[in-house]
Write a protein that holds these residues in place. Structure first.
Motif, PDB file in Angstrom:
ATOM      1  N   THR A  60      21.278  -5.620  -9.202  1.00 28.58           N
ATOM      2  CA  THR A  60      20.365  -6.744  -9.434  1.00 28.58           C
ATOM      3  C   THR A  60      20.373  -7.081 -10.916  1.00 28.58           C
ATOM      4  OG1 THR A  60      18.940  -6.052  -7.614  1.00 28.58           O
ATOM      5  CG2 THR A  60      17.978  -7.539  -9.224  1.00 28.58           C
ATOM      6  N   SER A 111      15.488 -13.029 -11.711  1.00 29.43           N
ATOM      7  CA  SER A 111      16.091 -11.871 -11.060  1.00 29.43           C
ATOM      8  C   SER A 111      16.968 -12.366  -9.915  1.00 29.43           C
ATOM      9  CB  SER A 111      14.997 -10.943 -10.526  1.00 29.43           C
ATOM     10  OG  SER A 111      15.576  -9.777 -10.003  1.00 29.43           O
ATOM     11  N   HIS A 112      18.163 -11.786  -9.784  1.00 32.86           N
ATOM     12  CA  HIS A 112      19.086 -12.200  -8.720  1.00 32.86           C
ATOM     13  C   HIS A 112      19.930 -11.006  -8.300  1.00 32.86           C
ATOM     14  CE1 HIS A 112      21.990 -14.559  -6.485  1.00 32.86           C
ATOM     15  NE2 HIS A 112      21.230 -15.626  -6.677  1.00 32.86           N
ATOM     16  N   LYS A 113      20.125 -10.853  -6.994  1.00 32.37           N
ATOM     17  CA  LYS A 113      20.995  -9.784  -6.486  1.00 32.37           C
ATOM     18  C   LYS A 113      22.448 -10.146  -6.750  1.00 32.37           C
ATOM     19  CE  LYS A 113      18.134  -7.724  -2.975  1.00 32.37           C
ATOM     20  NZ  LYS A 113      17.935  -6.425  -3.538  1.00 32.37           N
TER      21      LYS A 113
END
Length: 168
Positions: A60, A111-113
């Protein structure tokens, strides 16, 4: 009095038609030595400002931007079209939120996977458009003269991180 018909019209045409294509001076009654500015061929674009952040493989990506910043819309210098005129036409043609200058505050979290075996990339900036710009003089025979072309980067009031993934 000047009319706005598919482009920013500068001057006083003798007979302005009610409808027509933005590229056809005759259809718009622009056959009188009038300077015409036309902004067209809009494409959505994130105008990044500052560093590109990279993280991964997988996991992440979490970022918090701490610096204030700004993005100024621009037009290539050789065209002779002002940024204000290009932004005004963009607004007239429905580009919601188009602005000469976008500023942002000091805190924005993101936030990003990231897919496994990929790298996540992110950059802060403003969402907006790129566009083609032309300025020309119409002649009595409806031909274009002294035509100059260029590009415009038009910012928007909407801002944030752009995220993309790469293999390396």
């Amino acid at each position: 009095m000047a009319s706005l018909l598919g482009g920013v019209l500068v001057g006083t045409p003798s007979a302005a038609a009610a409808a027509g294509s933005g590229d056809d001076p005759e259809a718009l009654g622009r056959c009188d030595r009038v300077w015409v500015t036309n902004v067209y061929n809009y494409k959505s674009k994130h105008h990044g400002k500052g560093p590109i952040y990279k993280d991964g493989r997988g996991g992440t990506m979490t970022l918090t931007k701490h610096e204030a910043g700004e993005f100024s819309s621009s037009v290539s210098a050789t065209v002779g079209v002002s940024v204000k005129a290009a932004v005004a036409e963009a607004k007239a043609e429905g580009t919601v939120g188009a602005t000469v200058k976008t500023t942002w505050g000091t805190s924005h979290s993101f936030s990003h996977k990231i897919a496994s075996n990929k790298y996540g990339n992110a950059q802060y900036g403003t969402f907006g458009h790129t566009a083609s710009v032309e300025k020309y003089l119409t002649l009595p025979d409806c031909k274009k003269s002294q035509r100059k072309t260029g590009t415009a980067k038009i910012g928007n009031k909407t801002q944030g991180f752009r995220f993309w993934q790469t293999n390396s």
